[in-house]
Design a protein around this motif. Structure first.
Motif, PDB file in Angstrom:
ATOM      1  N   LEU A  81     -27.604  -9.754 113.435  1.00  7.36           N
ATOM      2  CA  LEU A  81     -28.555  -8.928 112.684  1.00  7.36           C
ATOM      3  C   LEU A  81     -28.195  -7.455 112.815  1.00  7.36           C
ATOM      4  CD1 LEU A  81     -31.413  -9.038 111.155  1.00  7.36           C
ATOM      5  CD2 LEU A  81     -32.346  -8.345 113.371  1.00  7.36           C
ATOM      6  N   ALA A  82     -27.951  -7.003 114.046  1.00  9.37           N
ATOM      7  CA  ALA A  82     -27.598  -5.593 114.257  1.00  9.37           C
ATOM      8  C   ALA A  82     -26.278  -5.246 113.583  1.00  9.37           C
ATOM      9  CB  ALA A  82     -27.525  -5.302 115.755  1.00  9.37           C
ATOM     10  N   ALA A  83     -25.323  -6.176 113.621  1.00  5.84           N
ATOM     11  CA  ALA A  83     -24.029  -5.915 112.971  1.00  5.84           C
ATOM     12  C   ALA A  83     -24.189  -5.808 111.460  1.00  5.84           C
ATOM     13  CB  ALA A  83     -23.044  -7.022 113.322  1.00  5.84           C
ATOM     14  N   MET A  84     -25.017  -6.684 110.872  1.00  2.74           N
ATOM     15  CA  MET A  84     -25.256  -6.621 109.429  1.00  2.74           C
ATOM     16  C   MET A  84     -25.885  -5.283 109.045  1.00  2.74           C
ATOM     17  SD  MET A  84     -27.948  -8.801 107.090  1.00  2.74           S
ATOM     18  CE  MET A  84     -29.335  -7.941 107.856  1.00  2.74           C
ATOM     19  N   TYR A  85     -26.895  -4.878 109.808  1.00  8.31           N
ATOM     20  CA  TYR A  85     -27.566  -3.629 109.472  1.00  8.31           C
ATOM     21  C   TYR A  85     -26.664  -2.416 109.718  1.00  8.31           C
ATOM     22  CZ  TYR A  85     -32.165  -5.350 108.150  1.00  8.31           C
ATOM     23  OH  TYR A  85     -33.197  -5.940 107.465  1.00  8.31           O
ATOM     24  N   THR A  86     -25.747  -2.519 110.665  1.00  2.11           N
ATOM     25  CA  THR A  86     -24.793  -1.431 110.862  1.00  2.11           C
ATOM     26  C   THR A  86     -23.934  -1.243 109.617  1.00  2.11           C
ATOM     27  OG1 THR A  86     -24.712  -1.815 113.250  1.00  2.11           O
ATOM     28  CG2 THR A  86     -22.879  -0.589 112.280  1.00  2.11           C
ATOM     29  N   ARG A  87     -23.484  -2.354 109.046  1.00  2.00           N
ATOM     30  CA  ARG A  87     -22.664  -2.270 107.822  1.00  2.00           C
ATOM     31  C   ARG A  87     -23.472  -1.680 106.672  1.00  2.00           C
ATOM     32  NH1 ARG A  87     -21.235  -7.466 109.759  1.00  2.00           N
ATOM     33  NH2 ARG A  87     -22.610  -8.478 108.249  1.00  2.00           N
ATOM     34  N   LEU A  88     -24.717  -2.108 106.526  1.00  2.00           N
ATOM     35  CA  LEU A  88     -25.546  -1.597 105.434  1.00  2.00           C
ATOM     36  C   LEU A  88     -25.877  -0.119 105.639  1.00  2.00           C
ATOM     37  CD1 LEU A  88     -27.965  -4.642 105.019  1.00  2.00           C
ATOM     38  CD2 LEU A  88     -26.041  -4.022 103.549  1.00  2.00           C
ATOM     39  N   ARG A  89     -26.154   0.255 106.879  1.00  2.75           N
ATOM     40  CA  ARG A  89     -26.408   1.671 107.178  1.00  2.75           C
ATOM     41  C   ARG A  89     -25.208   2.525 106.789  1.00  2.75           C
ATOM     42  NH1 ARG A  89     -25.777   4.287 113.051  1.00  2.75           N
ATOM     43  NH2 ARG A  89     -23.749   3.326 112.580  1.00  2.75           N
ATOM     44  N   ASP A  90     -24.025   2.076 107.200  1.00  2.00           N
ATOM     45  CA  ASP A  90     -22.823   2.860 106.928  1.00  2.00           C
ATOM     46  C   ASP A  90     -22.535   2.939 105.431  1.00  2.00           C
ATOM     47  OD1 ASP A  90     -22.652   3.119 109.643  1.00  2.00           O
ATOM     48  OD2 ASP A  90     -20.994   1.696 109.895  1.00  2.00           O
ATOM     49  N   GLN A  91     -22.826   1.867 104.708  1.00  2.00           N
ATOM     50  CA  GLN A  91     -22.613   1.877 103.262  1.00  2.00           C
ATOM     51  C   GLN A  91     -23.540   2.888 102.585  1.00  2.00           C
ATOM     52  OE1 GLN A  91     -23.437  -1.849 101.286  1.00  2.00           O
ATOM     53  NE2 GLN A  91     -22.675  -1.129  99.298  1.00  2.00           N
ATOM     54  N   LEU A  92     -24.819   2.884 102.978  1.00  2.00           N
ATOM     55  CA  LEU A  92     -25.754   3.832 102.375  1.00  2.00           C
ATOM     56  C   LEU A  92     -25.440   5.258 102.822  1.00  2.00           C
ATOM     57  CD1 LEU A  92     -28.172   4.409 100.586  1.00  2.00           C
ATOM     58  CD2 LEU A  92     -29.662   3.951 102.558  1.00  2.00           C
ATOM     59  N   HIS A  93     -25.040   5.425 104.059  1.00  3.86           N
ATOM     60  CA  HIS A  93     -24.654   6.746 104.558  1.00  3.86           C
ATOM     61  C   HIS A  93     -23.548   7.341 103.685  1.00  3.86           C
ATOM     62  CE1 HIS A  93     -22.674   9.715 107.147  1.00  3.86           C
ATOM     63  NE2 HIS A  93     -23.769   9.752 107.887  1.00  3.86           N
ATOM     64  N   GLN A  94     -22.540   6.526 103.398  1.00  2.00           N
ATOM     65  CA  GLN A  94     -21.423   6.992 102.567  1.00  2.00           C
ATOM     66  C   GLN A  94     -21.907   7.346 101.167  1.00  2.00           C
ATOM     67  OE1 GLN A  94     -18.245   4.125 102.248  1.00  2.00           O
ATOM     68  NE2 GLN A  94     -16.869   5.518 101.179  1.00  2.00           N
ATOM     69  N   ALA A  95     -22.806   6.528 100.610  1.00  2.00           N
ATOM     70  CA  ALA A  95     -23.314   6.785  99.257  1.00  2.00           C
ATOM     71  C   ALA A  95     -24.087   8.098  99.199  1.00  2.00           C
ATOM     72  CB  ALA A  95     -24.199   5.631  98.809  1.00  2.00           C
ATOM     73  N   LEU A  96     -24.920   8.345 100.192  1.00  2.57           N
ATOM     74  CA  LEU A  96     -25.727   9.562 100.195  1.00  2.57           C
ATOM     75  C   LEU A  96     -24.852  10.800 100.408  1.00  2.57           C
ATOM     76  CD1 LEU A  96     -28.745   8.239 102.298  1.00  2.57           C
ATOM     77  CD2 LEU A  96     -28.767   8.777  99.857  1.00  2.57           C
ATOM     78  N   GLU A  97     -23.939  10.714 101.354  1.00  2.00           N
ATOM     79  CA  GLU A  97     -23.039  11.840 101.579  1.00  2.00           C
ATOM     80  C   GLU A  97     -22.192  12.117 100.342  1.00  2.00           C
ATOM     81  OE1 GLU A  97     -22.543  13.874 104.146  1.00  2.00           O
ATOM     82  OE2 GLU A  97     -23.720  13.005 105.786  1.00  2.00           O
ATOM     83  N   GLY A  98     -21.762  11.048  99.660  1.00  2.00           N
ATOM     84  CA  GLY A  98     -20.971  11.213  98.452  1.00  2.00           C
ATOM     85  C   GLY A  98     -21.735  11.869  97.324  1.00  2.00           C
ATOM     86  N   ALA A  99     -23.057  11.733  97.363  1.00  5.38           N
ATOM     87  CA  ALA A  99     -23.901  12.362  96.347  1.00  5.38           C
ATOM     88  C   ALA A  99     -24.333  13.759  96.749  1.00  5.38           C
ATOM     89  CB  ALA A  99     -25.132  11.490  96.097  1.00  5.38           C
ATOM     90  N   GLY A 100     -23.796  14.261  97.857  1.00  9.00           N
ATOM     91  CA  GLY A 100     -24.141  15.602  98.287  1.00  9.00           C
ATOM     92  C   GLY A 100     -25.428  15.689  99.072  1.00  9.00           C
TER      93      GLY A 100
END
Length: 392
Positions: A290-309
């Motif tokens: 569960l923690a590993a899955m959420y780590t991947r999802l967190r990192d994916q959203l982190h990249q999306a938000l940073e990419g949007a400025g």
């Protein structure tokens, strides 16, 4: 005609969650606002519920919970945190963690008692304190690192203070309180004879080597702490509303007294299914996965938000990210979140809803990453257009 609503309802209108979810539906926005998964829970849990229903476990459970589930909760806590729990005298199953919180406040507060809330806070806390006849007092975490000023906490304690509400891992900041911070809170609780209500619903969703320490396990805290948790967060079944409170027997008796007159009992087949889930997790790798899955999802959203400025603040627990919107020209986070939902097509939550005075909140937006990778990818595509709106 006489006033319909009681005075205790004053100031508590439609929640920001309801408003943003409604706007998301109206504008067909991708909902990264309200904190619920858009993916299914484990098959084992669903099959266990169907089995319980077909076995006719469909009548009232004992008010304080099915013995099987209470045993699973007690065993899980002891195995995870090293503290033995009596399932018969120290565990109460409730209709979600929110009900456990209300039952606890109703059980311990006299009219006019003060309750310290650490802000930003889950928005149910102040309303529940008021409904129980209490008076909320607020101590802010300091952004952007979200440190807790123990001197400010101590200064907020008065002769009328009865309790403090703690949330770790913390919604909305993603903070996981350190053992040192918890020790400081524990010392103040013991010095001033306070009850601690510790909301730990995200205890299994932690990252980057963070360690969750239940406040109740610190020296001198077991007899004065109510630990609140939720199987809905851990097993991605938020709609089942199966929560629980762990507390020493004297506190548990008081909580059970109020709980029996709020919901009386929680849905029987769902309790049995969650017992099966917790039993399985004791011998499987479920929590690590569960923690590993959420780590991947967190990192994916982190990249999306940073990419949007949108600069992202650190998150070591929960399933929320906070993004800095201070450079976008919006006066309030509410204005930004309405714009983001209606014009960009992505819904977020304005964290000012988690402050007693919204004007004191930093300009941030909260995004939930308890979503399928494809949902986050679709949101990333829409967020990429944010620069166009920003400069149009």
């Amino acid at each position: 005609m006489q006033q319909v609503g009681a005075s205790r309802l004053s100031g508590f209108g439609e929640s920001v969650f309801s408003e943003m979810s409604r706007l998301a539906v109206e504008h067909e926005a991708i909902n990264l606002g309200q904190g619920f998964p858009d993916f299914p829970g484990p098959d084992l849990v669903k099959h266990a519920a169907a089995t319980a229903i077909n076995a006719d476990l469909n009548q009232y459970a004992p008010s304080h919970g099915l013995p099987r589930l209470r045993r699973a909760i007690a065993t899980t806590f002891e195995q995870s945190y090293g503290r033995a729990v009596d399932p018969d005298a120290e565990v109460t199953v409730t209709s979600g963690a929110t009900e456990a919180l209300l039952a606890t406040l109703l059980a311990i507060l006299e009219p006019g008692d003060e309750v310290i809330l650490i802000e930003p806070f889950y928005d149910a806390y102040p309303a529940q304190v008021v409904f129980a006849g209490g008076v909320p007092r607020y101590v802010p975490l300091q952004a952007p690192g979200w440190s807790l000023d123990l001197d400010a906490l101590a200064a907020a304690i008065s002769p009328r203070t009865r309790a403090i509400v703690l949330n770790t891992p913390h919604n909305p900041t993603g903070k996981v309180f350190s053992r040192e911070e918890l020790a400081g809170i524990a010392a103040l609780c013991q010095e001033h004879d306070l009850i601690a209500i510790s909301d730990e619903v995200y205890d299994r969703i932690i990252f980057d080597g963070a360690v969750h320490v239940p406040l109740a396990t610190l020296p001198g805290m077991w007899e004065r702490t109510v630990t609140v948790n939720s199987t809905g967060k851990t097993f991605s079944m938020t709609g089942w509303k199966v929560g629980y409170a762990i507390a020493a027997s004297a506190l548990t008796r008081a909580i059970r007294t109020t709980h029996q007159f709020i919901t009386f009992a929680t849905a029987t087949p769902f309790q049995d299914a969650m017992a099966a889930a917790m039993e399985d997790a004791l011998t499987s790798n479920y929590y690590a996965e569960l923690a590993a899955m959420y780590t991947r999802l967190r990192d994916q959203l982190h990249q999306a938000l940073e990419g949007a400025g949108l600069p992202v603040l650190p998150c070591r627990g929960s399933y929320f990210l906070l993004a800095d919107i201070s450079g976008l020209g919006f006066d309030t986070d509410v204005a930004f979140c309405r714009f983001l939902t209606t014009e960009v097509g992505v819904a977020a939550i304005p964290p000012s809803a988690f402050y007693a005075d919204p004007a004191t909140a930093p300009l941030l937006a909260r995004f939930c990453f308890a979503k399928r990778p494809e949902t986050i990818a679709a949101a990333a595509e829409r967020l990429s257009a944010l620069a166009t709106f920003r400069h149009s």
